[in-house]
Scaffold this active site. Structure first.
Site, short mmCIF file in Angstrom:
data_model
loop_
_atom_site.label_atom_id
_atom_site.label_comp_id
_atom_site.label_asym_id
_atom_site.label_seq_id
_atom_site.Cartn_x
_atom_site.Cartn_y
_atom_site.Cartn_z
N ARG A 1 25.58 -4.54 9.27
CA ARG A 1 26.29 -4.87 8.05
C ARG A 1 25.63 -6.11 7.47
O ARG A 1 25.34 -7.05 8.23
CB ARG A 1 27.75 -5.17 8.40
CG ARG A 1 28.74 -4.87 7.33
CD ARG A 1 30.12 -5.35 7.76
NE ARG A 1 30.68 -6.13 6.67
CZ ARG A 1 31.31 -5.60 5.63
NH1 ARG A 1 31.50 -4.32 5.56
NH2 ARG A 1 31.75 -6.37 4.67
N HIS B 1 15.07 -6.75 16.33
CA HIS B 1 14.74 -5.63 15.45
C HIS B 1 13.73 -4.72 16.16
O HIS B 1 12.75 -5.21 16.72
CB HIS B 1 14.15 -6.16 14.14
CG HIS B 1 13.87 -5.07 13.15
ND1 HIS B 1 14.88 -4.44 12.45
CD2 HIS B 1 12.72 -4.46 12.78
CE1 HIS B 1 14.36 -3.50 11.69
NE2 HIS B 1 13.05 -3.49 11.87
N LEU C 1 24.94 -9.66 6.07
CA LEU C 1 25.66 -10.91 6.26
C LEU C 1 25.63 -11.72 4.97
O LEU C 1 24.63 -11.72 4.25
CB LEU C 1 24.97 -11.75 7.33
CG LEU C 1 25.29 -11.48 8.78
CD1 LEU C 1 24.47 -12.40 9.65
CD2 LEU C 1 26.78 -11.68 9.05
N LEU D 1 15.71 -9.73 4.43
CA LEU D 1 15.93 -8.62 5.37
C LEU D 1 14.89 -8.69 6.49
O LEU D 1 13.69 -8.54 6.23
CB LEU D 1 15.83 -7.28 4.61
CG LEU D 1 15.91 -6.02 5.49
CD1 LEU D 1 17.28 -5.86 6.11
CD2 LEU D 1 15.53 -4.79 4.67
N ASP D 2 15.35 -8.93 7.72
CA ASP D 2 14.47 -8.96 8.90
C ASP D 2 13.24 -9.84 8.64
O ASP D 2 12.12 -9.47 9.02
CB ASP D 2 14.03 -7.53 9.27
CG ASP D 2 15.22 -6.64 9.60
OD1 ASP D 2 16.17 -7.14 10.23
OD2 ASP D 2 15.20 -5.46 9.22
C1 GRF Z 1 18.66 -1.91 18.87
O1 GRF Z 1 17.62 -0.99 18.77
C2 GRF Z 1 18.36 -3.14 18.05
O2 GRF Z 1 17.00 -3.47 18.03
C3 GRF Z 1 18.81 -2.74 16.67
O3 GRF Z 1 19.95 -1.97 16.89
C4 GRF Z 1 19.93 -1.40 18.18
C5 GRF Z 1 21.16 -1.87 18.88
O4 GRF Z 1 21.32 -1.29 20.14
N1 GRF Z 1 19.02 -3.90 15.84
P1 GRF Z 1 22.41 -1.84 21.12
O5 GRF Z 1 23.76 -1.79 20.38
O6 GRF Z 1 22.05 -3.25 21.50
O7 GRF Z 1 22.42 -0.92 22.29
#
Ligand code: GRF
Length: 202
Positions: free
Chosen positions: A92, A110, A94, A145-146
């Protein structure tokens, strides 16, 4: 001094679990997760938190407007006196206020080698693009974003026999290594941001 951590989640919570275990096993010292906050009532991450005696809070986005939702998150963070905010599969956007308040003390994981394949379904993006190397990144969060300064990255080769699922799985294994590692470095005060560059202090 114990660094008080809060984690924002939306789903499965396997990265949350890796960090909980990092703390419980003493890999990350002088830190404790005080609260896990989810925007989804049924996020398994909330159950993982409860299983480890950590407060689990569901904030229903339907009950707030955008700004109100951010304020509700900030209230919980304040209530738990949060020093470090972790995003771990939090899907979501922020608001700027949270980003401002937690500038330089908010991390995200990420599943790509940033700056490639930002946004959702990064593993699928890399797979469909035909990348030969994929991976994951832990970075500080900024307004983009990221896009914040990169702390750790790990490469994962894309194998000829890979499917999107097997690639995603192998990336996830590396996520569970580098996220606790980045948290440990932060907690130990070893990360210094110099512009876009994160320097590791000895
Ligand atoms: C992971 O792949 C993370 O990199 C991405 O969302 C996924 C979350 O997985 N942002 P989890 O909920 O930690 O198992």
């Amino acid at each position: 001094m114990t660094v008080k951590i809060a984690v924002l989640v939306s789903g499965r919570g396997s990265n949350l679990q890796a960090i909980i275990e990092g703390i419980e096993k003493g890999y990350i010292r002088n830190a404790a997760i005080h609260v896990v906050i989810s925007n989804k009532a049924d996020a398994y991450a909330l159950e993982r938190a409860r299983n480890h005696g950590i407060s689990a809070v569901f904030l229903d986005p339907k009950e707030y407007d955008r700004a109100g939702y951010d304020r509700a998150i900030l209230n919980v963070l304040k209530q738990y006196d949060t020093d470090l905010l972790l995003l771990a599969g939090y899907f979501r956007p922020l608001g700027n206020e949270i980003i401002e308040v937690y500038k330089n003390r908010m991390l995200n994981i990420h599943p790509s080698l940033l700056p490639a394949f930002k946004g959702l379904h990064a593993q699928k993006q890399a797979f469909e693009y035909g990348a030969k190397v994929a991976g994951c990144t832990v970075h500080f969060v900024d307004e983009g974003l990221d896009s914040g300064p990169i702390i750790i990255q790990k490469c994962v080769p894309v194998l000829p026999e890979d499917t999107e699922e097997t690639l995603t799985e192998r990336i996830l294994e590396q996520e569970h290594i580098i996220y606790p590692e980045a948290v440990r470095l932060f907690v130990e005060g070893k990360l210094k941001i110099e512009g876009r560059n994160v320097v590791f202090l000895s």
